[in-house]
Design a protein around this motif. Structure first.
Motif, PDB file in Angstrom:
ATOM      1  N   VAL A 290       0.840  -1.204   0.000  1.00 30.59           N
ATOM      2  CA  VAL A 290       0.000   0.000   0.000  1.00 30.59           C
ATOM      3  C   VAL A 290       0.872   1.250   0.000  1.00 30.59           C
ATOM      4  CG1 VAL A 290      -1.609   1.347   1.423  1.00 30.59           C
ATOM      5  CG2 VAL A 290      -2.037  -1.073   1.017  1.00 30.59           C
ATOM      6  N   ILE A 291       1.884   1.276   0.840  1.00 33.45           N
ATOM      7  CA  ILE A 291       2.734   2.471   0.923  1.00 33.45           C
ATOM      8  C   ILE A 291       3.498   2.704  -0.373  1.00 33.45           C
ATOM      9  CG2 ILE A 291       4.769   3.457   2.053  1.00 33.45           C
ATOM     10  CD1 ILE A 291       3.727   2.133   4.658  1.00 33.45           C
ATOM     11  N   PHE A 292       4.163   1.669  -0.874  1.00 33.73           N
ATOM     12  CA  PHE A 292       5.025   1.873  -2.037  1.00 33.73           C
ATOM     13  C   PHE A 292       4.258   1.921  -3.351  1.00 33.73           C
ATOM     14  CE2 PHE A 292       8.209   0.773   1.028  1.00 33.73           C
ATOM     15  CZ  PHE A 292       9.300   1.516   0.634  1.00 33.73           C
TER      16      PHE A 292
ATOM     17  N   LEU B 215       3.073   5.958  -2.873  1.00 40.51           N
ATOM     18  CA  LEU B 215       4.253   6.534  -3.524  1.00 40.51           C
ATOM     19  C   LEU B 215       4.297   6.284  -5.031  1.00 40.51           C
ATOM     20  CD1 LEU B 215       6.928   5.639  -0.818  1.00 40.51           C
ATOM     21  CD2 LEU B 215       5.802   7.840  -1.204  1.00 40.51           C
ATOM     22  N   LYS B 216       3.403   5.437  -5.527  1.00 39.26           N
ATOM     23  CA  LYS B 216       3.297   5.137  -6.966  1.00 39.26           C
ATOM     24  C   LYS B 216       4.586   4.539  -7.538  1.00 39.26           C
ATOM     25  CE  LYS B 216      -0.783   7.150  -7.405  1.00 39.26           C
ATOM     26  NZ  LYS B 216      -1.917   6.373  -7.093  1.00 39.26           N
TER      27      LYS B 216
END
Length: 143
Positions: free
Chosen positions: A126-128, A132-133
């Motif tokens: 989810v974060i990366f 952060l796309k």
């Protein structure tokens, strides 16, 4: 003596790391620091740590027991398998299994290790990927 061997090996590794980082081809349009900066910084930090180990070794290093070496070998095998599984099964599945196995070997129970593995993999995904796309390995199921 073992600390000096480790220090010398790490110093050689850091010099090779810096050399290969310096060989990185930089495109016409890139950021001011370029793609070389971070790998070179890692190589410099490794070289400094290696020099410290060379010049100030422990007088009596404590080696782990044979069972602990088995744990280290297991962790290395899991990480090598992870690199091969990543393009085949995707980030979430590969990371879930790897993080779960390593959590289990670090002392978590099987259920807790499984939950930790899935939570770590989904959280990082989810974060990366979504926030952060950044691109991550996509498996046959799209995640």
């Amino acid at each position: 003596m073992s600390d000096r061997i480790l220090g010398g090996t790490c110093l050689l590794l850091s010099m090779l790391y810096i050399y290969f980082a310096a060989q990185t081809q930089v495109g016409f349009i890139s950021d001011p620091m370029g793609p070389k900066a971070f790998p070179i910084a890692v190589g410099v930090v490794l070289a400094l740590a290696a020099l410290y180990t060379l010049f100030k070794p422990d007088p009596e290093p404590v080696w782990p027991h044979l069972g602990r070496f088995g744990e280290i070998v297991f962790a290395v095998v899991v990480m090598v398998a992870y690199t091969y599984a990543l393009p085949e099964f995707g980030f979430v599945i590969s990371t879930s299994v790897t993080a779960g196995l390593l959590s289990w070997r670090l002392g978590a129970g099987p259920v807790a290790a499984s939950i930790a593995g899935v939570t770590i993999a989904v959280g990082i995904f989810v974060i990366f990927r979504l926030v952060l796309k950044l691109s991550l390995a996509i498996g046959p199921w799209g995640f």
